[in-house]
Design a protein around this motif. Sequence first.
Motif: not given
Length: 253
Positions: A1-19
């Motif tokens: 299985m694989s995902i795009s880098r963009k999708e992975l970063i979107r998931y991580l940012d939503q999960r961790l809320s770095p902003e």
Amino acid sequence: MSISRKELIRYLDQRLSPERFRDYAPNGLQVEGAEQISRVVTGVTASQALLDEAVAWGADTVLVHHGYFWKGENPCITGMKQRRLKTLLQHDINLIGYHLPLDAHPEIGNNAMLAALLDIEVTDGLEAGNPLSIGVVGEFDEALSLNDLGTRIAKALGREPVLIKGGDHLIKTIGLCTGGAQDYIDKAIELGLDAYLSGEISERTVHSARENGVHYIAAGHHATERYGAKALGEELAREYGLEVRFVDIDNPV
């Protein structure tokens, strides 16, 4: 299985809320590599040893707690920094790092994971009134001695902690903040806690503990921060079917 880098970063940012955090380094994608992601190495720090393990395993992504480009560091790409970046770029490996967001997350953060490992029930944030408190306050089911707590920590983390006795009292309430947060002992003192646990210790920490009647435990910067990145990687494996391997590069500090 694989995902795009963009999708992975979107998931991580939503999960961790770095902003939501004012941090000492950029959170998220720090070095761009392969567009498609299928094999991820997680670890505490993006050291050369961790990068070499990633290359040997054929990873396309490294996900860590301690990444690069810290505030105040020399910006020149020379020496150790050049060698690390060269390794990533030559092998088309993404470097993703989350610092404070991975400390503070209430479910998979370093503090939450360590508290669970030590059977501490989290009751509040160490920074009273701050919804983004990095440290936590918790309680044990039953009060225990400093030595008993030290034994529990050594068994859980695989290393002997430094124990500073702040009196003869048992420990029921405790403050906890992983890594280099020894000066947060002041917050534990303000809250009247029985003990405070962090990763590192300074000369002044000993006197603060003794003179303010708070036991202090230094359990190791690396040792206390192994669990957030590992948990996050395991979550990615479940969510996306990625191959994920946590690599623990030994560090006595």
